[in-house]
Design a protein around this motif. Structure first.
Motif, PDB file in Angstrom:
ATOM      1  N   PRO A 289       0.808  -1.231   0.000  1.00 36.90           N
ATOM      2  CA  PRO A 289       0.000   0.000   0.000  1.00 36.90           C
ATOM      3  C   PRO A 289       0.837   1.274   0.000  1.00 36.90           C
ATOM      4  CG  PRO A 289       0.009  -0.975   2.183  1.00 36.90           C
ATOM      5  CD  PRO A 289       0.681  -1.961   1.269  1.00 36.90           C
ATOM      6  N   LEU A 290       2.052   1.233   0.534  1.00 40.51           N
ATOM      7  CA  LEU A 290       2.888   2.435   0.619  1.00 40.51           C
ATOM      8  C   LEU A 290       3.777   2.627  -0.592  1.00 40.51           C
ATOM      9  CD1 LEU A 290       3.891   2.280   4.394  1.00 40.51           C
ATOM     10  CD2 LEU A 290       2.098   3.633   3.320  1.00 40.51           C
ATOM     11  N   ASP A 291       3.614   1.791  -1.593  1.00 41.31           N
ATOM     12  CA  ASP A 291       4.364   1.975  -2.831  1.00 41.31           C
ATOM     13  C   ASP A 291       3.999   3.331  -3.441  1.00 41.31           C
ATOM     14  OD1 ASP A 291       4.224   1.555  -6.041  1.00 41.31           O
ATOM     15  OD2 ASP A 291       5.952   0.497  -5.183  1.00 41.31           O
ATOM     16  N   ALA A 292       5.008   4.112  -3.795  1.00 42.93           N
ATOM     17  CA  ALA A 292       4.775   5.491  -4.254  1.00 42.93           C
ATOM     18  C   ALA A 292       3.908   5.531  -5.499  1.00 42.93           C
ATOM     19  CB  ALA A 292       6.111   6.178  -4.516  1.00 42.93           C
ATOM     20  N   GLU A 293       4.135   4.613  -6.411  1.00 46.41           N
ATOM     21  CA  GLU A 293       3.357   4.616  -7.649  1.00 46.41           C
ATOM     22  C   GLU A 293       1.896   4.275  -7.388  1.00 46.41           C
ATOM     23  OE1 GLU A 293       3.232   2.315 -11.978  1.00 46.41           O
ATOM     24  OE2 GLU A 293       4.955   2.076 -10.642  1.00 46.41           O
ATOM     25  N   LEU A 294       1.678   3.280  -6.543  1.00 47.20           N
ATOM     26  CA  LEU A 294       0.299   2.904  -6.215  1.00 47.20           C
ATOM     27  C   LEU A 294      -0.408   4.007  -5.441  1.00 47.20           C
ATOM     28  CD1 LEU A 294       0.723  -0.838  -5.140  1.00 47.20           C
ATOM     29  CD2 LEU A 294      -0.356   0.017  -7.225  1.00 47.20           C
ATOM     30  N   TYR A 295       0.302   4.653  -4.532  1.00 49.29           N
ATOM     31  CA  TYR A 295      -0.297   5.704  -3.714  1.00 49.29           C
ATOM     32  C   TYR A 295      -0.684   6.916  -4.556  1.00 49.29           C
ATOM     33  CZ  TYR A 295      -0.900   9.039   0.115  1.00 49.29           C
ATOM     34  OH  TYR A 295      -1.409   9.972   0.987  1.00 49.29           O
ATOM     35  N   ALA A 296       0.101   7.214  -5.567  1.00 50.68           N
ATOM     36  CA  ALA A 296      -0.141   8.406  -6.393  1.00 50.68           C
ATOM     37  C   ALA A 296      -1.154   8.156  -7.500  1.00 50.68           C
ATOM     38  CB  ALA A 296       1.174   8.885  -6.995  1.00 50.68           C
ATOM     39  N   ARG A 297      -1.532   6.916  -7.713  1.00 51.21           N
ATOM     40  CA  ARG A 297      -2.463   6.604  -8.791  1.00 51.21           C
ATOM     41  C   ARG A 297      -3.823   7.235  -8.491  1.00 51.21           C
ATOM     42  NH1 ARG A 297      -2.825   0.434 -10.146  1.00 51.21           N
ATOM     43  NH2 ARG A 297      -0.586   0.825 -10.405  1.00 51.21           N
ATOM     44  N   GLU A 298      -4.361   7.944  -9.489  1.00 53.98           N
ATOM     45  CA  GLU A 298      -5.606   8.690  -9.278  1.00 53.98           C
ATOM     46  C   GLU A 298      -6.788   7.762  -9.043  1.00 53.98           C
ATOM     47  OE1 GLU A 298      -8.354  12.069 -11.547  1.00 53.98           O
ATOM     48  OE2 GLU A 298      -6.436  11.432 -12.383  1.00 53.98           O
ATOM     49  N   PHE A 299      -6.855   6.660  -9.776  1.00 53.43           N
ATOM     50  CA  PHE A 299      -7.971   5.726  -9.625  1.00 53.43           C
ATOM     51  C   PHE A 299      -7.419   4.315  -9.476  1.00 53.43           C
ATOM     52  CE2 PHE A 299     -10.959   2.679 -11.487  1.00 53.43           C
ATOM     53  CZ  PHE A 299     -12.049   2.893 -10.665  1.00 53.43           C
ATOM     54  N   GLY A 300      -7.960   3.582  -8.517  1.00 52.02           N
ATOM     55  CA  GLY A 300      -7.533   2.200  -8.329  1.00 52.02           C
ATOM     56  C   GLY A 300      -6.225   2.053  -7.592  1.00 52.02           C
ATOM     57  N   GLY A 301      -5.769   3.119  -6.933  1.00 54.78           N
ATOM     58  CA  GLY A 301      -4.520   3.052  -6.191  1.00 54.78           C
ATOM     59  C   GLY A 301      -4.749   2.777  -4.718  1.00 54.78           C
ATOM     60  N   SER A 302      -3.697   2.990  -3.933  1.00 52.09           N
ATOM     61  CA  SER A 302      -3.743   2.667  -2.507  1.00 52.09           C
ATOM     62  C   SER A 302      -4.022   3.882  -1.622  1.00 52.09           C
ATOM     63  CB  SER A 302      -2.412   2.031  -2.087  1.00 52.09           C
ATOM     64  OG  SER A 302      -1.338   2.941  -2.265  1.00 52.09           O
ATOM     65  N   TYR A 303      -4.324   5.037  -2.242  1.00 55.74           N
ATOM     66  CA  TYR A 303      -4.515   6.255  -1.452  1.00 55.74           C
ATOM     67  C   TYR A 303      -5.619   6.063  -0.409  1.00 55.74           C
ATOM     68  CZ  TYR A 303      -5.663  11.095  -0.295  1.00 55.74           C
ATOM     69  OH  TYR A 303      -5.919  12.262   0.379  1.00 55.74           O
ATOM     70  N   GLN A 304      -6.724   5.450  -0.799  1.00 57.70           N
ATOM     71  CA  GLN A 304      -7.870   5.301   0.109  1.00 57.70           C
ATOM     72  C   GLN A 304      -7.515   4.461   1.332  1.00 57.70           C
ATOM     73  OE1 GLN A 304     -11.134   2.812  -1.210  1.00 57.70           O
ATOM     74  NE2 GLN A 304     -12.649   4.196  -0.306  1.00 57.70           N
ATOM     75  N   ILE A 305      -6.917   3.301   1.110  1.00 57.80           N
ATOM     76  CA  ILE A 305      -6.633   2.425   2.238  1.00 57.80           C
ATOM     77  C   ILE A 305      -5.547   2.996   3.131  1.00 57.80           C
ATOM     78  CG2 ILE A 305      -4.927   1.009   0.995  1.00 57.80           C
ATOM     79  CD1 ILE A 305      -6.089  -1.400   2.548  1.00 57.80           C
ATOM     80  N   VAL A 306      -4.571   3.698   2.545  1.00 53.39           N
ATOM     81  CA  VAL A 306      -3.509   4.301   3.362  1.00 53.39           C
ATOM     82  C   VAL A 306      -4.070   5.420   4.231  1.00 53.39           C
ATOM     83  CG1 VAL A 306      -1.388   5.661   3.279  1.00 53.39           C
ATOM     84  CG2 VAL A 306      -1.638   3.650   1.822  1.00 53.39           C
ATOM     85  N   GLN A 307      -4.929   6.253   3.657  1.00 54.08           N
ATOM     86  CA  GLN A 307      -5.537   7.327   4.435  1.00 54.08           C
ATOM     87  C   GLN A 307      -6.419   6.765   5.549  1.00 54.08           C
ATOM     88  OE1 GLN A 307      -3.446   9.914   3.439  1.00 54.08           O
ATOM     89  NE2 GLN A 307      -5.271  11.118   3.903  1.00 54.08           N
ATOM     90  N   GLY A 308      -7.094   5.667   5.255  1.00 56.55           N
ATOM     91  CA  GLY A 308      -7.900   5.031   6.288  1.00 56.55           C
ATOM     92  C   GLY A 308      -7.048   4.493   7.427  1.00 56.55           C
ATOM     93  N   LEU A 309      -5.916   3.886   7.098  1.00 58.04           N
ATOM     94  CA  LEU A 309      -5.002   3.380   8.128  1.00 58.04           C
ATOM     95  C   LEU A 309      -4.415   4.515   8.955  1.00 58.04           C
ATOM     96  CD1 LEU A 309      -3.144   0.634   6.040  1.00 58.04           C
ATOM     97  CD2 LEU A 309      -4.800   0.264   7.877  1.00 58.04           C
ATOM     98  N   PHE A 310      -4.055   5.617   8.291  1.00 60.03           N
ATOM     99  CA  PHE A 310      -3.540   6.782   9.020  1.00 60.03           C
ATOM    100  C   PHE A 310      -4.604   7.341   9.968  1.00 60.03           C
ATOM    101  CE2 PHE A 310      -0.200   8.052   5.597  1.00 60.03           C
ATOM    102  CZ  PHE A 310       0.633   7.056   6.073  1.00 60.03           C
ATOM    103  N   GLY A 311      -5.849   7.379   9.499  1.00 63.76           N
ATOM    104  CA  GLY A 311      -6.928   7.892  10.334  1.00 63.76           C
ATOM    105  C   GLY A 311      -7.129   7.053  11.583  1.00 63.76           C
TER     106      GLY A 311
END
Length: 498
Positions: A289-311
């Protein structure tokens, strides 16, 4: 409690009313704290939301007392508590202009779900009447699952084609299909459990059923695979398959079904990962989930799950407090990730309390599956409780990275009309079955069917009387209006054996 007469059951009704007051107070307290944290006063619509929720809760309470006086007194307050807390969270996100969050719409769907649940309780006098709809339920479930694939009716949203649009309204048919499939499995398995458990050949110590006995069930299993392929919906496929295996185990009590189910699931998961790109993406997000490419992907990336874990990490043990966190930074915090939003503001303690409430609902459902006197009711109650537990595990497991994300929603807490409506119907069926399970054996259900209740013969349940009537109470023409004597009951049982 099951041996009490209606007038002696009054303490139970009072206890349920007290629990409802506590549940509503917690939800109203959450809305009150949200308002003072964000607007320094009661939030707009506070009294409307509170009064409507209270009216819905106590209307359901009255319907239960009139139509199902022996229904479980804990399930309704537990569900009202979950729904009230979710109302506070959706209102909290609505106040910070969270895109898509709408407290009024959430309340509207909650009201519709409660009304439909009351109608089910009022009209369905005996849960065993659903057994007549066994194959109808199978056809209805298959049609509901296929609807999103019809051009012009179904629409792809966020990579999955699981929605249908009728005018301004959208529905997720799979939420209702799980109820239809539970009815089908219960009706089919109660009629064929002996052949499934005993007929067929053994392989490596496992009793394999004959293919012709598995035919209708394999059709439903194939439909669940079609959902994964055509609609790209991993969560619904997993839910249907889990229901399929779980109810087979409940019906046959064969551990081999668990082994076969896990083997089929492992093989299907590997095949899906190797064939479908969206499944590969979900697995990549799960593992990295913390892979930079996956995190920066606008759709279908890991931004949602990472933000949820941080929250959830920010919430810590006791949470930031209602209105003090930043759950609006998580995409779809009001639906897919409402669990993470609650974790940020209520902390680990609040999340554990919520899980315990779900555990109570599931435990009560399984308890009444054991207590009800007919095989169909046992399987239906057990299946509905199991599918709720499985959905809870899939949702929470995906958000906390125990398993890949699947796209299912948290029952009663996530904003979503289909989910709220379908799960309130599930609760109505559980309450109806609990009424039959707790009803004294000398008091048959009013308007009951002629289908008899089970008596134990040779270790297996057979049906010899009306609902809630054991072999000694089973009536005959010679003994109409009175309980059968032991000799008469023995003759009845021997006649059934023959």
């Amino acid at each position: 409690m099951s041996g009490l007469r209606p007038e002696e059951n009054a303490p139970t009704r009072i206890a349920e009313a007290v629990l409802l007051v506590v549940a509503l107070a917690l939800g109203m307290g959450g809305m009150w704290m949200v308002g003072y944290a964000l607007e320094d006063g009661l939030p707009e619509g506070f009294w409307t939301y509170s009064i409507v929720l209270a009216a819905l809760a106590f209307t359901t309470h009255i319907v239960l007392r009139l139509r199902a006086p022996y229904a479980d007194q804990v399930i309704l307050p537990a569900v009202v508590l979950l729904n009230s807390v979710s109302m506070a969270m959706v209102l909290r996100l609505d106040l910070v202009d969270m895109r898509g969050a709408n407290a009024s719409r959430h309340l509207m769907w909650t009201a519709l779900g409660v009304i439909v649940a009351c109608v089910v309780i009022f009209l369905l006098r005996d849960h065993r009447s659903l057994r007549r709809l066994t194959y109808t339920a199978m056809v209805v479930g298959i049609v509901l699952v296929i609807l999103p694939l019809i051009p012009g009716l179904g629409q792809e949203i966020n990579g999955a084609q699981i929605w249908i649009f009728i005018g301004p309204f959208s529905l997720q048919p799979a939420e209702f299909a799980k109820i239809a499939f539970a009815v089908f499995f219960a009706g089919y398995l109660v009629a064929n459990r002996d052949t499934l458990a005993l007929a067929g050949k053994k392989f490596l110590g496992l009793q394999l059923p004959r293919l012709r006995d598995l035919g209708p069930i394999l059709i439903v299993w194939a439909v669940s695979l079609a959902v994964l392929i055509g609609e790209k919906d991993l969560g619904t496929s997993l839910l249907f398959f889990g229901l399929f295996v779980g109810m087979l185990y409940l019906a046959t009590d064969r551990v081999g079904w668990i082994v076969i189910g896990l083997t089929m699931f492992a093989g299907g998961a590997v095949a899906a990962w190797s064939i479908f790109s969206h499944v590969q993406a979900r697995v990549d997000i799960w593992l990295n989930p913390l892979d930079a490419e996956l995190y920066a992907r606008e759709f279908g990336g890991s931004y949602q799950i990472v933000q949820g874990l941080f929250g959830m990490a920010y919430g810590g043990m006791f949470g930031a407090g209602w209105g003090e966190g930043y759950p609006d930074r998580v995409p779809f915090a009001f639906s897919d990730f409402v669990y993470a939003s609650l974790g940020e503001e209520l902390g680990l303690t609040g999340l554990l309390a919520i899980l315990l409430i779900y555990l109570v609902i599931v435990q009560r459902g399984l308890r009444h599956a054991v207590g009800v006197r007919d095989g169909f009711g046992k399987l239906l109650a057990g299946g509905l409780a199991f599918v709720m537990a499985l959905q809870l595990f899939v949702v929470v497991g995906g958000i906390t990275r125990i398993i890949p994300l699947t796209g299912l929603t948290l029952p009663f807490m996530a904003q979503g009309g289909s989910s709220l409506l379908a799960n309130w119907i599930v609760i109505a069926l559980m309450l109806r079955i609990s009424d039959a399970a707790r009803r004294p054996s000398a008091l048959p259900t009013r308007g009951a069917l002629a289908d008899p209740a089970p008596a134990m013969v040779g270790g297996d349940a057979i049906e010899v009387g009306g609902p809630g009537v054991g072999p000694v109470q089973a009536g005959t023409e010679a003994g109409a209006g009175r309980g059968a004597t032991p000799d008469e009951a023995t003759q009845i049982v021997r006649g059934v054996e023959r």
